[in-house]
Design an enzyme around this catalytic site. Structure first.
Site, PDB file in Angstrom:
ATOM      1  N   SER A   1       0.939  -1.218  -0.138  1.00 53.42           N
ATOM      2  CA  SER A   1       0.018   0.063   0.004  1.00 53.42           C
ATOM      3  C   SER A   1       0.890   1.475   0.092  1.00 53.42           C
ATOM      4  O   SER A   1       0.291   2.280  -0.290  1.00 53.42           O
ATOM      5  CB  SER A   1      -0.797  -0.041   1.316  1.00 53.42           C
TER       6      SER A   1
ATOM      7  N   ASP B   1      -3.570   8.010   7.835  1.00 50.22           N
ATOM      8  CA  ASP B   1      -4.616   7.348   8.503  1.00 50.22           C
ATOM      9  C   ASP B   1      -4.009   6.367   9.670  1.00 50.22           C
ATOM     10  O   ASP B   1      -2.971   6.511  10.285  1.00 50.22           O
ATOM     11  CB  ASP B   1      -5.269   6.338   7.548  1.00 50.22           C
TER      12      ASP B   1
ATOM     13  N   HIS C   1      -0.691   4.774   7.452  1.00 52.32           N
ATOM     14  CA  HIS C   1      -0.191   5.344   6.066  1.00 52.32           C
ATOM     15  C   HIS C   1      -0.034   6.987   6.319  1.00 52.32           C
ATOM     16  O   HIS C   1      -0.463   7.376   7.327  1.00 52.32           O
ATOM     17  CB  HIS C   1      -1.114   5.361   4.951  1.00 52.32           C
TER      18      HIS C   1
END
Ligand SMILES: *[C@@H]1O[C@H](CO)[C@@H](O)[C@H](O)[C@H]1NC(C)=O
Ligand SMILES: *[C@@H]1O[C@H](CO)[C@@H](O)[C@H](O)[C@H]1NC(C)=O
Ligand SMILES: *[C@@H]1O[C@H](CO)[C@@H](O)[C@H](O)[C@H]1NC(C)=O
Length: 344
Positions: free
Chosen positions: A38, A309, A312
């Site tokens: 990610s 978040d 991340h």
């Protein structure tokens, strides 16, 4: 989903026509191929059955308000490196239709959130590194040779050997696998042994990319998995992850020797956070301990937040990292600019 595809088509056409006109003269390398999790996924997971998706607001709020599948508010590390190289952003492999793939010769993104180096690292459906490399193999064997500029063996060989291969993966092998109390597979290994195992696996997978013609690599593995917001910071966890960061440089130097004619950059996200932690104000951060998103609402001062978040980081944080990595001193060794200019 519709707006996501439409956006890419737009972006692709604008940039592609520009690069066709100048015939690559404006970019430092022909293409950037992206593999990972990610940290660099550009939307592959939008097409998979997983809750690890970033295609709803507030994701992408600083990416033209487009929640395209990036796990941050703006651009990812791969995006920023692409821009510095003078390339358009790499579209997600699963976001391009089969019949259009051969047209994309400035690089493709195979990265997938919630996956890892190891096949059994996953949370829901995602593209393991093996799967990403399988797709890349198909790009090299089936798609690229159809392009009018890459028809001959020499043209294709030149394209592959001058391009950059960015690999950013490994945190999930800890977070979802080794450190996960429900998974026992690797519990017999101590942190040093697990790091060695992980890097050995990574090396064998990179060899496959090398064997297809790749020569220039940027490799990053773990970040400070123990320092997600609200955990700030579990040093027990960081110490378990640290061997993977400590051993990375030696491992890539070993690969460089083993894979003749190759050049490697080691990219160290683990050390980056230490630097920020030691002096957040110097880098413009007022808040390095809390998520910018609270109850679904993004903070207004996103440039002052390190975390976007639950895990991340913000574009502001990635931007500092990408600058250091491209032409700075310590986060990447050697820097990506040297790699781009290297005449191998
Ligand atoms: C991972 O899966 C691929 C394809 O299914 C297989 O070729 C490879 O050997 C597997 N690797 C490991 C470490 O299990
Ligand atoms: C840090 O993580 C370890 C391992 O998961 C856990 O046992 C410990 O309680 C955590 N420490 C804190 C302060 O949360
Ligand atoms: C950090 O950001 C969070 C979320 O926006 C906020 O609740 C908190 O008060 C901030 N802390 C500091 C020290 O600025």
């Amino acid at each position: 989903m519709k707006s996501f595809k439409a956006f890419w088509v737009f972006f692709y056409i604008v940039h592609h026509s520009f690069f066709l006109k100048v015939d690559g003269a404006e970019s430092l390398v022909p293409a950037l191929y992206v593999f990972g999790d990610s940290s660099v996924d550009a939307g592959n997971n939008n097409n998979l059955h997983t809750h690890a998706k970033a295609n709803v607001p507030p994701y992408g709020i600083d990416f033209n308000n487009n929640a395209a599948g990036r796990f941050t508010n703006g651009k990812t590390f791969a995006d920023l490196i692409a821009i510095k190289l003078g390339l358009p952003l790499q579209p997600p492999y699963l976001g391009i239709s089969d019949s259009k793939r051969y047209q994309v010769i400035t690089g493709i993104n195979y990265a997938s959130g919630a996956c890892g180096i190891l096949n059994d690292t996953r949370d829901g459906e995602c593209l393991s590194l093996d799967k990403q490399i399988e797709y890349f193999t198909s790009t090299v064997v089936n798609d690229l040779p159809k392009h009018k500029h890459l028809k001959s063996k020499d043209e294709l060989k030149h394209h592959l050997s001058k391009s950059i291969y960015l690999i950013s993966i490994g945190s999930n092998d800890y977070f979802l696998n080794y450190l996960n109390p429900q998974i026992r597979s690797y519990k017999n290994m101590n942190p040093e042994e697990f790091a060695d195992y992980l890097l050995e696996q990574l090396s064998s997978k990179i060899k496959t990319i090398y064997n297809l013609g790749a020569r220039k690599f940027v490799v990053g593995t773990v970040n400070q998995v123990g320092c997600s917001p609200n955990l700030y910071c579990n040093e027990t966890i960081n110490q378990m992850v640290k061997p993977c960061s400590d051993k990375l440089l030696m491992k890539v130097q070993e690969m460089e020797k083993q894979f003749s004619g190759s050049m490697f950059v080691s990219s160290n996200g683990f050390n980056f956070f230490n630097k920020i932690k030691n002096d957040p104000k110097k880098y413009g951060f007022a808040n390095i301990s809390k998520s910018c998103i609270q109850e679904g609402i993004p903070c207004a001062n996103r440039k002052e937040h390190y975390f976007w978040d639950f895990g991340h980081i913000t574009e502001a944080a990635v931007d500092i990292y990408a600058n250091e990595c491209f032409s700075g001193s310590k986060m990447c060794f050697p820097d990506v600019k040297k790699l781009a200019h290297a005449d191998l």
